[in-house]
Design an enzyme around this catalytic site. Structure first.
Site, mmCIF file in Angstrom:
data_model
loop_
_atom_site.group_PDB
_atom_site.id
_atom_site.type_symbol
_atom_site.label_atom_id
_atom_site.label_comp_id
_atom_site.label_asym_id
_atom_site.label_seq_id
_atom_site.Cartn_x
_atom_site.Cartn_y
_atom_site.Cartn_z
ATOM 1 N N LEU A 194 -6.759 -13.892 14.379
ATOM 2 C CA LEU A 194 -6.718 -12.915 13.284
ATOM 3 C C LEU A 194 -7.402 -13.472 12.034
ATOM 4 O O LEU A 194 -7.234 -14.644 11.702
ATOM 5 C CB LEU A 194 -5.245 -12.604 12.956
ATOM 6 C CG LEU A 194 -4.981 -11.736 11.726
ATOM 7 C CD1 LEU A 194 -5.319 -10.270 12.019
ATOM 8 C CD2 LEU A 194 -3.527 -11.843 11.270
ATOM 9 N N ASP A 208 3.015 -1.897 -1.737
ATOM 10 C CA ASP A 208 3.586 -1.391 -2.988
ATOM 11 C C ASP A 208 5.112 -1.254 -2.888
ATOM 12 O O ASP A 208 5.646 -1.036 -1.805
ATOM 13 C CB ASP A 208 2.939 -0.036 -3.322
ATOM 14 C CG ASP A 208 3.035 0.278 -4.803
ATOM 15 O OD1 ASP A 208 3.467 -0.593 -5.583
ATOM 16 O OD2 ASP A 208 2.686 1.413 -5.181
ATOM 17 N N HIS A 251 8.973 -9.522 -5.553
ATOM 18 C CA HIS A 251 7.756 -10.207 -5.118
ATOM 19 C C HIS A 251 8.094 -11.344 -4.142
ATOM 20 O O HIS A 251 7.375 -11.563 -3.167
ATOM 21 C CB HIS A 251 6.989 -10.743 -6.330
ATOM 22 C CG HIS A 251 6.497 -9.667 -7.258
ATOM 23 N ND1 HIS A 251 5.886 -8.523 -6.795
ATOM 24 C CD2 HIS A 251 6.534 -9.549 -8.616
ATOM 25 C CE1 HIS A 251 5.564 -7.754 -7.836
ATOM 26 N NE2 HIS A 251 5.961 -8.352 -8.944
HETATM 27 C C1 FPP Z 1 3.137 -4.079 -5.731
HETATM 28 O O1 FPP Z 1 4.472 -3.908 -6.072
HETATM 29 C C2 FPP Z 1 2.903 -5.442 -5.314
HETATM 30 C C3 FPP Z 1 2.144 -6.346 -5.990
HETATM 31 C C4 FPP Z 1 1.447 -6.051 -7.251
HETATM 32 C C5 FPP Z 1 1.999 -7.715 -5.516
HETATM 33 C C6 FPP Z 1 2.055 -7.885 -4.057
HETATM 34 C C7 FPP Z 1 2.104 -9.311 -3.771
HETATM 35 C C8 FPP Z 1 2.916 -9.894 -2.888
HETATM 36 C C9 FPP Z 1 3.829 -9.179 -1.991
HETATM 37 C C10 FPP Z 1 2.799 -11.339 -2.699
HETATM 38 C C11 FPP Z 1 1.647 -11.590 -1.796
HETATM 39 C C12 FPP Z 1 1.697 -12.933 -1.271
HETATM 40 C C13 FPP Z 1 0.755 -13.417 -0.453
HETATM 41 C C14 FPP Z 1 0.940 -14.758 0.099
HETATM 42 C C15 FPP Z 1 -0.426 -12.631 -0.100
HETATM 43 P P1 FPP Z 1 4.804 -3.428 -7.539
HETATM 44 O O2 FPP Z 1 5.169 -4.600 -8.348
HETATM 45 O O3 FPP Z 1 3.662 -2.624 -8.075
HETATM 46 O O4 FPP Z 1 6.029 -2.531 -7.247
HETATM 47 P P2 FPP Z 1 6.445 -1.204 -8.013
HETATM 48 O O5 FPP Z 1 5.361 -0.197 -7.777
HETATM 49 O O6 FPP Z 1 7.710 -0.825 -7.344
HETATM 50 O O7 FPP Z 1 6.605 -1.568 -9.452
#
Ligand code: FPP
Length: 248
Positions: free
Chosen positions: A133, A22, A39
């Site tokens: 893994l 997050d 992201h």
């Molecule tokens: C939460 O941050 C994160 C997500 C909803 C997406 C997480 C995905 C990635 C990091 C990409 C994953 C890639 C692979 C290859 C698995 P948020 O957008 O909710 O952040 P915020 O709470 O600060 O708004």
């Protein structure tokens, strides 16, 4: 840091680590950037943490990459996340194979755009013989969806007289969860400062140690990960028993 982790033989490395990644949006906002930049940077962290987990001997790493609730975000963000995830998986597959990492996915994958789904399945197939893994991506996943699905399957089996209601227990139930190929998580890490489990692996986290950190996911480093492992190693896990029973 690694030395400390390995020296603590009484408290082993967690077999299964689950992570709620997050804080991508807030990381970007705090830098005056678009959420999408968070992201993009978050994908780099996925790479680092996967490498580190493999290196220190974690066997299963489950990452919450896209929740059922995330489908309700603005459509541009949903499309971007899908694209990013699939692009990263495609790009990283040769490296996953080289590093003996097996890719798996849990969630309502039928909801993914066809291209994303096919490319995900291709990478899963390509890495299926890897024995190091297991990297499990939770995509279009929510725990209530998973539990409801399991109930539906068990009800259908019962209706067809293939299973009696008395035969439904912890293990028959678990066998119908998406996660039936791996043990329950030992450690849950959530980055970004919130202290909740947000519809993630609710059944499976029953005895997991919970670790919350204010660090935003794009800033989460290998050392932060090892710090969480070290904290895990310092905890006494009793699984409902007494401290004395555990030490015996
Ligand atoms: C939460 O941050 C994160 C997500 C909803 C997406 C997480 C995905 C990635 C990091 C990409 C994953 C890639 C692979 C290859 C698995 P948020 O957008 O909710 O952040 P915020 O709470 O600060 O708004």
């Amino acid at each position: 840091m690694e030395k400390v982790i390995k020296e603590k033989s009484t408290n082993p490395i967690p077999v299964h680590v689950a992570i709620i990644m997050d804080g991508n949006g807030r990381w970007a906002k705090s830098r005056g950037l678009d959420r999408s930049e968070g992201h993009v940077k978050g994908v780099e962290t996925v790479r680092t943490i996967t490498e580190t987990a493999a290196e220190i001997g974690v066997k299963y790493l489950t990452l919450y990459a896209f929740s059922t609730e995330n489908w309700n975000r603005p459509s541009e963000e949903v499309m971007l996340l899908m694209k990013l995830i699939v692009k990263a998986i495609k790009k990283e597959t040769p490296d996953l194979i080289r590093n003996n990492v097996r890719l798996k996915a849990i969630g309502d994958l039928d909801r993914l755009p066809v291209e994303s789904r096919e490319s995900l399945h291709e990478s899963i197939r390509a890495t299926s013989e890897c024995t190091g893994l297991t990297l499990c991506l939770a995509l279009s996943y929510s725990s209530r969806w998973e539990i409801t699905e399991a109930c539906r399957k068990l009800a259908a089996l019962s209706k067809d007289r293939k299973l009696t209601p008395q035969e439904i227990n912890d293990s028959t139930f678990e066998a119908h969860l998406n996660t039936n190929f791996m043990p329950d998580p030992d450690l849950l890490i959530r980055t970004g400062g919130d202290r909740r489990v947000s519809n993630f692996l609710l059944w499976q986290l029953a005895y997991a140690e919970l670790y919350f950190t204010p660090i935003f996911w794009p800033d989460f480093t290998a050392d932060h990960f090892k710090e969480a492992i070290k904290e895990f190693q310092s905890r006494e896990r009793r699984f409902g028993l007494t401290s004395e029973q555990i030490t015996q």
